[in-house]
Enzyme design. Structure first.
Site, PDB file in Angstrom:
ATOM      1  N   HIS A 198      -0.939  -1.244   1.096  1.00  0.00           N
ATOM      2  CA  HIS A 198      -0.655  -2.532   1.750  1.00  0.00           C
ATOM      3  C   HIS A 198       0.462  -2.340   2.775  1.00  0.00           C
ATOM      4  O   HIS A 198       1.545  -2.948   2.676  1.00  0.00           O
ATOM      5  CB  HIS A 198      -0.242  -3.572   0.702  1.00  0.00           C
ATOM      6  CG  HIS A 198      -1.156  -4.755   0.642  1.00  0.00           C
ATOM      7  ND1 HIS A 198      -2.504  -4.648   0.361  1.00  0.00           N
ATOM      8  CD2 HIS A 198      -0.923  -6.087   0.830  1.00  0.00           C
ATOM      9  CE1 HIS A 198      -3.051  -5.851   0.365  1.00  0.00           C
ATOM     10  NE2 HIS A 198      -2.119  -6.747   0.652  1.00  0.00           N
ATOM     11  N   GLY A 203      -1.961  -9.219   6.971  1.00  0.00           N
ATOM     12  CA  GLY A 203      -3.147  -8.767   7.702  1.00  0.00           C
ATOM     13  C   GLY A 203      -3.804  -7.522   7.146  1.00  0.00           C
ATOM     14  O   GLY A 203      -4.727  -6.981   7.770  1.00  0.00           O
ATOM     15  N   GLY A 205      -5.821  -6.986   4.490  1.00  0.00           N
ATOM     16  CA  GLY A 205      -7.223  -7.121   4.119  1.00  0.00           C
ATOM     17  C   GLY A 205      -8.129  -7.097   5.340  1.00  0.00           C
ATOM     18  O   GLY A 205      -9.128  -6.362   5.382  1.00  0.00           O
ATOM     19  N   LEU A 207      -7.424  -5.930   8.329  1.00  0.00           N
ATOM     20  CA  LEU A 207      -7.346  -4.631   8.993  1.00  0.00           C
ATOM     21  C   LEU A 207      -8.143  -3.573   8.225  1.00  0.00           C
ATOM     22  O   LEU A 207      -8.766  -2.695   8.838  1.00  0.00           O
ATOM     23  CB  LEU A 207      -5.889  -4.198   9.132  1.00  0.00           C
ATOM     24  CG  LEU A 207      -5.665  -2.898   9.918  1.00  0.00           C
ATOM     25  CD1 LEU A 207      -6.216  -3.013  11.337  1.00  0.00           C
ATOM     26  CD2 LEU A 207      -4.185  -2.543   9.966  1.00  0.00           C
ATOM     27  N   SER A 208      -8.157  -3.650   6.901  1.00  0.00           N
ATOM     28  CA  SER A 208      -8.920  -2.670   6.128  1.00  0.00           C
ATOM     29  C   SER A 208     -10.398  -2.742   6.474  1.00  0.00           C
ATOM     30  O   SER A 208     -11.087  -1.705   6.537  1.00  0.00           O
ATOM     31  CB  SER A 208      -8.729  -2.906   4.623  1.00  0.00           C
ATOM     32  OG  SER A 208      -9.457  -4.029   4.168  1.00  0.00           O
ATOM     33  N   TYR A 241     -12.798  -7.816  -5.652  1.00  0.00           N
ATOM     34  CA  TYR A 241     -11.435  -7.751  -6.178  1.00  0.00           C
ATOM     35  C   TYR A 241     -11.376  -7.025  -7.518  1.00  0.00           C
ATOM     36  O   TYR A 241     -10.429  -6.285  -7.797  1.00  0.00           O
ATOM     37  CB  TYR A 241     -10.845  -9.162  -6.296  1.00  0.00           C
ATOM     38  CG  TYR A 241     -10.425  -9.750  -4.977  1.00  0.00           C
ATOM     39  CD1 TYR A 241      -9.480  -9.098  -4.183  1.00  0.00           C
ATOM     40  CD2 TYR A 241     -10.961 -10.942  -4.506  1.00  0.00           C
ATOM     41  CE1 TYR A 241      -9.102  -9.618  -2.961  1.00  0.00           C
ATOM     42  CE2 TYR A 241     -10.579 -11.474  -3.284  1.00  0.00           C
ATOM     43  CZ  TYR A 241      -9.646 -10.804  -2.511  1.00  0.00           C
ATOM     44  OH  TYR A 241      -9.266 -11.317  -1.293  1.00  0.00           O
TER      45      TYR A 241
END
Length: 350
Positions: A198, A203, A205, A207-208, A241
């Site tokens: 992280h 941002g 999530g 960006l991943s 998740y």
């Protein structure tokens, strides 16, 4: 953290998923023989789905139709809400990745630049965009009133982050270069470790998912822009998740359990390609079954977002009454949707 795949058991299920995805990758040139304007329409729809889904996963409330309307007015450069700011930033970065994937190698500088552009429209994030985090950002659970009730997952500390990102990027580049580990497994491990670190204040999530698309394109999965992986993740968010947490909880040990996340990741890619196969089949059916003018109107609607009868007359040169008949048939078959009445009537995708 360990980044290698030595502790991953390559089960028959994993092998089968990889083989299926790679078969589609190899067949894409034959499957992708639709006319350029049809492919362009598929990409536009997939992009809208990707932007809408990826931002909604992180809490946005904009529907795909609202995203589509916003994208048609990006030149305004002023976005009133955080949801709109996030959509605009995601759209900019996705366009950059689609247009220049070959030139964007996985480096820390490129990752930081993509993060900067992702948050470019958000004044709230101006201080930290494009820079690694300076404060802890553990993943927490909140109650219905928004009060934090506990830490779900401890991410890397700000002190650890630069070293861990340097190691992750170095491992990813080396693993993709030496090809001893299948690229889909490398991308899966990169993604789950990136999210465990992280590295940015906000941002991560979004960006991943941008970086996943970038890596897939750089590894030859050229069909990716035409089908939304983000929409698959949104539709399977609980499994997403759960798989992340099951793998991330073991990453700091000597024997990371990659399989929960790898299986989820490969199944998501499988669903992505299956959705694209179905879309291509529907496109071919539409082309074969509809009159030429109806197909032309559909292409214009997908390229322009919304059309009036006057615009269609101007763009096609066809008779106004003939166009009205085609529009009536397209609306009744759910290919188009009519909005408004009288002089304010316009048509959009069904």
């Amino acid at each position: 953290m360990r980044f290698d795949a030595d502790t991953l058991t390559i089960s028959p299920q994993i092998l089968s998923l990889i083989a299926e995805i790679d078969e589609f990758k190899g067949a894409w040139k034959a499957l992708g023989t639709l006319a350029p304007e049809r492919l362009s329409a598929l990409r536009r729809v997939a992009t809208i789905e990707s932007i809408g889904s990826s931002t909604r996963i992180e809490g946005s409330r904009l529907s795909d139709r609202e995203v589509e309307r916003l994208l048609s007015n990006l030149e305004i450069q002023k976005f009133e809400t955080r949801d709109e700011q996030e959509v605009a930033g995601y759209a900019d970065v996705m366009e950059t990745v689609f247009a220049h994937a070959d030139a964007i190698d996985i480096t820390e500088n490129h990752i930081k630049q993509l993060h900067r552009d992702l948050l470019a429209h958000s004044a709230k994030d101006e201080r930290h965009r494009g820079h690694y985090k300076t404060n802890p950002n553990h993943v927490s659970a909140f109650d219905a009133e928004g009060k934090e009730i506990g830490v779900v997952f401890e991410t890397a500390s700000p002190f650890e982050t630069p070293r861990m990102m340097a190691e992750l990027v170095e491992w990813t580049r080396a693993a993709l270069d030496d090809r001893t580990t299948h690229p889909l497994l490398v991308i899966a491990i990169f993604t789950v470790v990136f999210l465990a670190i992280h590295p940015f204040q906000d941002g991560n999530g979004r960006l991943s998912r941008v970086l996943t698309t970038l890596l897939l394109l750089r590894c030859g999965y050229a069909y990716v822009p035409y089908s939304s992986l983000e929409s698959v993740i949104e539709q399977t968010k609980e499994s997403y998740y759960l798989a992340l947490r099951r793998t991330q909880g073991t990453i700091r040990g000597d024997a990371p359990e990659w399989e929960p996340w790898v299986l989820y990741f490969l199944r998501a890619l499988q669903q992505q390609k299956q959705k694209l196969e179905a879309k291509i089949e529907r496109e071919r059916i539409v082309i074969g079954a509809l009159p030429a003018l109806s197909v032309q109107i559909l292409e214009l609607a997908r390229d322009h977002g919304r059309l009036t009868i006057g615009q269609i007359v101007k763009l096609t040169g066809a008779n106004r009454n003939t166009i009205k008949k085609h529009l009536k048939d397209l609306v009744s078959s759910s290919h188009l949707t009519q909005h408004g009445t009288g002089k304010g009537t316009w048509y959009g995708r069904g």
